[in-house]
Enzyme design. Structure first.
Site, mmCIF file in Angstrom:
data_model
loop_
_atom_site.group_PDB
_atom_site.id
_atom_site.type_symbol
_atom_site.label_atom_id
_atom_site.label_comp_id
_atom_site.label_asym_id
_atom_site.label_seq_id
_atom_site.Cartn_x
_atom_site.Cartn_y
_atom_site.Cartn_z
ATOM 1 N N LEU A 105 0.876 -1.166 0.000
ATOM 2 C CA LEU A 105 0.000 0.000 0.000
ATOM 3 C C LEU A 105 0.915 1.218 0.000
ATOM 4 C CD1 LEU A 105 -2.760 -0.911 2.643
ATOM 5 C CD2 LEU A 105 -2.972 -0.931 0.153
ATOM 6 N N ASP A 106 0.547 2.231 -0.759
ATOM 7 C CA ASP A 106 1.334 3.448 -0.776
ATOM 8 C C ASP A 106 1.477 3.998 0.642
ATOM 9 O OD1 ASP A 106 1.268 3.157 -3.520
ATOM 10 O OD2 ASP A 106 -0.369 4.590 -3.788
ATOM 11 N N LYS A 107 2.500 4.814 0.839
ATOM 12 C CA LYS A 107 2.778 5.358 2.173
ATOM 13 C C LYS A 107 1.552 6.023 2.786
ATOM 14 C CE LYS A 107 5.913 8.574 4.528
ATOM 15 N NZ LYS A 107 7.079 9.470 4.373
ATOM 16 N N HIS A 188 0.840 2.674 -7.723
ATOM 17 C CA HIS A 188 -0.120 3.787 -7.683
ATOM 18 C C HIS A 188 -1.292 3.565 -8.646
ATOM 19 C CE1 HIS A 188 2.287 6.095 -4.989
ATOM 20 N NE2 HIS A 188 3.220 6.435 -5.849
#
Length: 237
Positions: A105-107, A188
């Site tokens: 998962l993105d930051k 993303h």
């Protein structure tokens, strides 16, 4: 049958030599009998192992559901960037060797993060061939429309990347709050899909993997073990 020092090392996330030192100190018993040798083998499924008054349960693999908070990276090691990882924020009693996040998962993306030490299971749920869906809720800066629903459903091309057909729908009739279901995990991906239509994703949260929802009782940063029935829900949706 497994060596007692190996079990203690794995379950307490400590070095084998440290496990041997604990055994040597007399702090370990099996079925009420003190362990004298680090090489003693036990039936890990049926014997009762006590270390410093605490029972240790042997599990070949563990599966952890985390409600990932914002600002934490999906990695096993954040030393290169001095950032906290999902492994760093695990409770100490859940940590053990070889844990890793199954997928990323993105930051700044929150929600359902699966952490495990079972590489085979992780590969199974992450492979596009398995078609294990991941469901997200996205807060948008502008509303989407029915043309976008059709475009997501047909599969998008973003640059050189081909997106598999995805499901897009409004949440409670709000077209600035989207429920998105994808079968891939490209970099993303959801943000890029919306951006190709000039829409920015303000917040993104994963709420479901396969047929298993994120436990609503887990506050941000909290986690719990996933049981066998729940594992089946992940791959049988």
């Amino acid at each position: 049958m497994e060596r007692i020092d190996k079990i203690i090392s794995n379950e307490l996330n400590i070095a084998r030599n440290d496990a041997k030192a604990i055994i040597k100190s007399g702090a370990v018993s099996v079925n009420g009998i003190p362990v004298k040798s680090s090489s003693q083998k036990i039936d890990a499924e049926n014997d009762t192992v006590i270390v410093n008054g605490r029972e240790i349960k042997f599990r070949e693999f563990v599966y952890i559901m985390m409600n990932k908070p914002e600002g934490v990276i999906s990695s096993t090691d954040g030393r290169k960037t001095s950032e906290k990882t999902v492994i760093d924020i695990l409770p100490q009693d859940m940590k053990r060797k070889n844990l890793f996040p199954a997928g990323r998962l993105d930051k700044n993306t929150t929600g359902f993060m699966l952490i495990t030490d079972d590489g085979g299971f992780a590969h199974r749920i992450l492979s596009p061939r398995s078609h294990v869906p991941k469901t997200y809720i996205a807060q948008l800066d502008k509303p989407f429309d029915n043309d976008m629903i059709n475009a997501f459903g047909s599969g998008l091309k973003i640059g050189n990347d081909e997106c598999m057909p995805a499901k897009l729908e409004a949440v409670d009739g709000d077209y600035k709050t989207a429920r998105v279901v994808i079968n891939q995990g490209m970099y993303h991906q959801i943000k890029r899909m919306f951006k190709s239509f000039g829409i920015e994703v303000v917040q993104l949260k994963r709420i479901k993997i396969g047929g298993l929802y994120l436990d609503s009782k887990l506050a941000s940063g909290e986690c719990r073990f996933i049981d066998e029935n729940e594992l089946k829900m992940i791959v049988s949706d």
